[in-house]
Design a protein around this motif. Structure first.
Motif, PDB file in Angstrom:
ATOM      1  N   SER A 161       1.826 -14.838 -13.602  1.00 16.54           N
ATOM      2  CA  SER A 161       2.485 -13.658 -14.200  1.00 16.54           C
ATOM      3  C   SER A 161       1.898 -12.363 -13.658  1.00 16.54           C
ATOM      4  O   SER A 161       1.904 -12.114 -12.462  1.00 16.54           O
ATOM      5  CB  SER A 161       2.408 -13.736 -15.734  1.00 16.54           C
ATOM      6  OG  SER A 161       1.062 -13.752 -16.182  1.00 16.54           O
ATOM      7  N   VAL A 162       1.348 -11.529 -14.543  1.00 20.49           N
ATOM      8  CA  VAL A 162       0.926 -10.190 -14.122  1.00 20.49           C
ATOM      9  C   VAL A 162      -0.253 -10.228 -13.151  1.00 20.49           C
ATOM     10  O   VAL A 162      -0.467  -9.281 -12.392  1.00 20.49           O
ATOM     11  CB  VAL A 162       0.590  -9.347 -15.372  1.00 20.49           C
ATOM     12  CG1 VAL A 162      -0.687  -9.822 -16.038  1.00 20.49           C
ATOM     13  CG2 VAL A 162       0.508  -7.875 -15.034  1.00 20.49           C
ATOM     14  N   GLY A 163      -0.997 -11.330 -13.119  1.00 21.91           N
ATOM     15  CA  GLY A 163      -2.100 -11.450 -12.176  1.00 21.91           C
ATOM     16  C   GLY A 163      -1.670 -11.379 -10.723  1.00 21.91           C
ATOM     17  O   GLY A 163      -2.486 -11.130  -9.829  1.00 21.91           O
ATOM     18  N   LYS A 164      -0.371 -11.562 -10.475  1.00 18.98           N
ATOM     19  CA  LYS A 164       0.130 -11.526  -9.099  1.00 18.98           C
ATOM     20  C   LYS A 164      -0.042 -10.160  -8.458  1.00 18.98           C
ATOM     21  O   LYS A 164       0.009 -10.033  -7.225  1.00 18.98           O
ATOM     22  CB  LYS A 164       1.606 -11.925  -9.072  1.00 18.98           C
ATOM     23  CG  LYS A 164       2.534 -10.920  -9.745  1.00 18.98           C
ATOM     24  CD  LYS A 164       3.960 -11.404  -9.806  1.00 18.98           C
ATOM     25  CE  LYS A 164       4.880 -10.408 -10.516  1.00 18.98           C
ATOM     26  NZ  LYS A 164       6.255 -10.924 -10.649  1.00 18.98           N
ATOM     27  N   PHE A 165      -0.237  -9.109  -9.278  1.00 21.43           N
ATOM     28  CA  PHE A 165      -0.371  -7.761  -8.720  1.00 21.43           C
ATOM     29  C   PHE A 165      -1.796  -7.444  -8.269  1.00 21.43           C
ATOM     30  O   PHE A 165      -2.007  -6.450  -7.570  1.00 21.43           O
ATOM     31  CB  PHE A 165       0.081  -6.722  -9.748  1.00 21.43           C
ATOM     32  CG  PHE A 165       1.539  -6.799 -10.087  1.00 21.43           C
ATOM     33  CD1 PHE A 165       2.510  -6.588  -9.120  1.00 21.43           C
ATOM     34  CD2 PHE A 165       1.949  -7.103 -11.376  1.00 21.43           C
ATOM     35  CE1 PHE A 165       3.856  -6.667  -9.428  1.00 21.43           C
ATOM     36  CE2 PHE A 165       3.294  -7.184 -11.697  1.00 21.43           C
ATOM     37  CZ  PHE A 165       4.253  -6.966 -10.718  1.00 21.43           C
ATOM     38  N   PRO A 188      -9.506 -11.834 -15.225  1.00 20.98           N
ATOM     39  CA  PRO A 188      -8.428 -12.723 -15.676  1.00 20.98           C
ATOM     40  C   PRO A 188      -7.078 -12.275 -15.135  1.00 20.98           C
ATOM     41  O   PRO A 188      -6.765 -11.073 -15.119  1.00 20.98           O
ATOM     42  CB  PRO A 188      -8.480 -12.588 -17.203  1.00 20.98           C
ATOM     43  CG  PRO A 188      -9.026 -11.224 -17.443  1.00 20.98           C
ATOM     44  CD  PRO A 188      -9.979 -10.949 -16.310  1.00 20.98           C
ATOM     45  N   GLY A 189      -6.270 -13.248 -14.703  1.00 20.18           N
ATOM     46  CA  GLY A 189      -4.917 -12.940 -14.268  1.00 20.18           C
ATOM     47  C   GLY A 189      -3.916 -13.052 -15.398  1.00 20.18           C
ATOM     48  O   GLY A 189      -2.815 -12.526 -15.314  1.00 20.18           O
ATOM     49  N   GLN A 190      -4.302 -13.760 -16.455  1.00 19.09           N
ATOM     50  CA  GLN A 190      -3.487 -13.851 -17.670  1.00 19.09           C
ATOM     51  C   GLN A 190      -4.421 -14.294 -18.797  1.00 19.09           C
ATOM     52  O   GLN A 190      -5.634 -14.429 -18.606  1.00 19.09           O
ATOM     53  CB  GLN A 190      -2.313 -14.811 -17.510  1.00 19.09           C
ATOM     54  CG  GLN A 190      -2.702 -16.269 -17.357  1.00 19.09           C
ATOM     55  CD  GLN A 190      -1.528 -17.217 -17.549  1.00 19.09           C
ATOM     56  OE1 GLN A 190      -0.376 -16.824 -17.512  1.00 19.09           O
ATOM     57  NE2 GLN A 190      -1.817 -18.496 -17.750  1.00 19.09           N
ATOM     58  N   GLU A 191      -3.856 -14.545 -19.988  1.00 18.10           N
ATOM     59  CA  GLU A 191      -4.680 -14.857 -21.153  1.00 18.10           C
ATOM     60  C   GLU A 191      -5.621 -16.047 -20.924  1.00 18.10           C
ATOM     61  O   GLU A 191      -6.771 -16.025 -21.352  1.00 18.10           O
ATOM     62  CB  GLU A 191      -3.782 -15.147 -22.365  1.00 18.10           C
ATOM     63  CG  GLU A 191      -3.152 -13.911 -22.977  1.00 18.10           C
ATOM     64  CD  GLU A 191      -4.154 -13.022 -23.689  1.00 18.10           C
ATOM     65  OE1 GLU A 191      -5.238 -13.502 -24.075  1.00 18.10           O
ATOM     66  OE2 GLU A 191      -3.862 -11.827 -23.846  1.00 18.10           O
ATOM     67  N   THR A 192      -5.142 -17.096 -20.266  1.00 18.92           N
ATOM     68  CA  THR A 192      -5.984 -18.273 -20.075  1.00 18.92           C
ATOM     69  C   THR A 192      -7.189 -17.989 -19.186  1.00 18.92           C
ATOM     70  O   THR A 192      -8.144 -18.770 -19.169  1.00 18.92           O
ATOM     71  CB  THR A 192      -5.177 -19.430 -19.454  1.00 18.92           C
ATOM     72  OG1 THR A 192      -4.593 -18.992 -18.213  1.00 18.92           O
ATOM     73  CG2 THR A 192      -4.085 -19.905 -20.395  1.00 18.92           C
ATOM     74  N   ASN A 228      -1.420  -5.366 -18.763  1.00 23.43           N
ATOM     75  CA  ASN A 228      -0.164  -5.386 -19.503  1.00 23.43           C
ATOM     76  C   ASN A 228       0.815  -6.334 -18.804  1.00 23.43           C
ATOM     77  O   ASN A 228       1.065  -6.216 -17.604  1.00 23.43           O
ATOM     78  CB  ASN A 228       0.407  -3.971 -19.554  1.00 23.43           C
ATOM     79  CG  ASN A 228       1.692  -3.864 -20.362  1.00 23.43           C
ATOM     80  OD1 ASN A 228       2.386  -4.840 -20.610  1.00 23.43           O
ATOM     81  ND2 ASN A 228       2.020  -2.655 -20.771  1.00 23.43           N
ATOM     82  N   GLY A 229       1.384  -7.261 -19.556  1.00 25.72           N
ATOM     83  CA  GLY A 229       2.316  -8.223 -18.970  1.00 25.72           C
ATOM     84  C   GLY A 229       3.576  -7.600 -18.423  1.00 25.72           C
ATOM     85  O   GLY A 229       4.294  -8.233 -17.634  1.00 25.72           O
ATOM     86  N   ASN A 230       3.882  -6.355 -18.825  1.00 26.36           N
ATOM     87  CA  ASN A 230       5.067  -5.662 -18.308  1.00 26.36           C
ATOM     88  C   ASN A 230       4.751  -4.795 -17.090  1.00 26.36           C
ATOM     89  O   ASN A 230       5.599  -4.010 -16.656  1.00 26.36           O
ATOM     90  CB  ASN A 230       5.676  -4.760 -19.385  1.00 26.36           C
ATOM     91  CG  ASN A 230       6.307  -5.551 -20.507  1.00 26.36           C
ATOM     92  OD1 ASN A 230       6.671  -6.712 -20.330  1.00 26.36           O
ATOM     93  ND2 ASN A 230       6.429  -4.935 -21.675  1.00 26.36           N
ATOM     94  N   LEU A 231       3.558  -4.916 -16.553  1.00 26.86           N
ATOM     95  CA  LEU A 231       3.161  -4.060 -15.440  1.00 26.86           C
ATOM     96  C   LEU A 231       4.093  -4.229 -14.245  1.00 26.86           C
ATOM     97  O   LEU A 231       4.413  -5.346 -13.839  1.00 26.86           O
ATOM     98  CB  LEU A 231       1.724  -4.388 -15.018  1.00 26.86           C
ATOM     99  CG  LEU A 231       1.194  -3.604 -13.808  1.00 26.86           C
ATOM    100  CD1 LEU A 231       1.071  -2.124 -14.134  1.00 26.86           C
ATOM    101  CD2 LEU A 231      -0.143  -4.168 -13.360  1.00 26.86           C
TER     102      LEU A 231
END
Length: 426
Positions: free
Chosen positions: A23-27, A86-90, A296-299
């Protein structure tokens, strides 16, 4: 803290580690590479999660699969990383653990659980004397119902302990709804493939909900990247995201929200990295819904750069790769500058079926609207479209920006009229 017996040969360029770059970690890889740095991916699970698209590993130097603290830390240390993010919550808890073990900037592992588990999060705030919801967690639906009846005026909120994107969140107005929600959550799996063996019930926070996004550098400098007002629609026991609206920094209640968030950051010991907080302004003052110690997941970096003076991913990379420059720019507590109006629209649908195709003509019509920065379908041909109940089931995300709020709203209304036509169903 790890103390290798032999010196580590530094990598030619600075290296950052991204844990679970879904998800947002791709940025983050592109943000590091814009600063001349490289990235390594740390996969926290033996196999990639099946509930979200796998990370694109092409921008990374390597993918290290977590197989134990010492062995994994040894592999990471070979790259002499400057940070572990972290790239996401996990990725939050593994990032805390490995950053601490390798002596890198981070938040430590002592309160890691409080930064992931929503019950522990609110209890940490309560212990610090910070205004927050009343709550109970239990594996027994009857106990959840009894608490709701005894401790709190309806409505109450029932939800999983550590999911995201409004997954499994119910607003309940009577005992029957509470029991049904608790049974629904218990025994199911959250979006990160974790079984919900307990359920959380909280008092309902009445008021308007806001987003506050921040980055903290190694020296403690805290920069607010944006404050957004959530606008939601209510359907039955769900409050569904409709749009996020960027606020001007000197508008009310921005200062009060940010001051409150600073107390939350200290209580949870979020002293380095990005954070995304959701806060409700209640009649008694701000109260935390939850906070993620990640982006932010909407980034959408280009969109956020157009609306403000910097996006979270690039500012976080700067804090890691060029900490002195970050410290010069963001000494103390600083606030974003609003360049343009901004709205993030989360499309809702009542349709159900398998997507046969994306209607590129309709998508192009949306994209051609004057204020649309980017329109992103969130389902693809072959996926099942289902009625929207949360962010996960929102099939379309559109980013709008411009100099005039009325222009954005006019285009928003046009998008609402077109949204279902984007998808051709079998």
């Amino acid at each position: 803290m790890m103390t290798p017996e032999t010196p580590v040969t530094p990598h030619p360029a600075p290296v950052g580690v991204v844990v679970d770059g879904y998800s947002v970690g791709k940025f983050l890889p592109a943000a590091f590479q814009r600063l001349g740095a490289d990235v390594v991916h740390l996969q926290s699970t033996p196999e990639f999660l099946s509930t979200v698209p796998p990370p694109d590993l092409r921008p990374y130097l390597a993918n290290v699969v977590h197989d134990g603290l010492e062995g994994t830390a040894k592999q990471l240390a070979e790259y002499a990383p400057v940070c572990i993010l972290p790239g996401q919550e996990t990725g939050v808890m593994p990032a805390d653990l490995f950053a601490e073990y390798l002596g890198l900037p981070g938040n430590g592992s002592a309160l890691s659980l409080s930064r992931r588990d929503k019950y522990e999060m609110i209890e940490a705030l309560r212990s610090a004397g910070i205004h927050c919801a009343r709550q109970l967690k239990s594996a027994d639906p009857a106990e959840i119902v009894e608490w709701a009846q005894r401790e709190s005026a309806y409505p109450v909120v029932v939800k999983p302990l550590s999911s995201a994107s409004a997954d499994g969140v119910f607003i309940c107005r009577n005992a029957q709804e509470v029991r049904a929600a608790a049974v629904s959550v218990l025994g199911s799996y959250d979006i990160f493939e974790r079984r919900n063996t307990e359920v959380l019930v909280q008092s309902f926070l009445q008021g308007t909900e806001y987003i506050v996004d921040i980055v903290r550098g190694p020296g403690g400098g805290r920069h607010v990247c944006g404050v957004w007002e959530y606008e939601k629609t209510e359907t039955g026991s769900r409050r569904i995201y409709d749009k996020d609206v960027l606020l001007t920094p000197d508008n009310e209640p921005v200062a009060e929200l940010v001051a409150y968030l600073d107390t939350v950051l200290e209580a949870l010991e979020i002293r380095f990295g990005a954070a995304h907080a959701e806060i409700i302004m209640t009649p008694e003052g701000p109260a935390l819904v939850e906070i993620g110690a990640r982006l932010n997941g909407n980034l959408e970096p280009g969109f956020h750069d157009a609306c403000t003076d910097g996006n979270q991913a690039d500012l976080l990379a700067l804090a890691c790769v060029r900490p002195e420059e970050y410290a010069r720019r963001f000494t103390g507590k600083t606030m974003y500058r609003k360049r343009h109006e901004g709205i993030v629209y989360h499309g809702q649908t009542s349709l159900s079926g398998v997507v046969a195709a994306i209607d590129e003509r309709v998508l192009a019509e949306i994209g051609a609207l004057n204020t649309v920065h980017l329109a992103v379908p969130r389902v693809a041909p072959g996926d099942r479209l289902r009625p929207t109940t949360d962010l996960l089931s929102s099939p379309l995300r559109v980013y709008l920006t411009g100099s005039n709020h009325q222009d954005l709203m006019a285009d928003y209304r046009r998008i609402v009229a077109l949204k279902d036509d984007v998808f051709r169903l079998v």
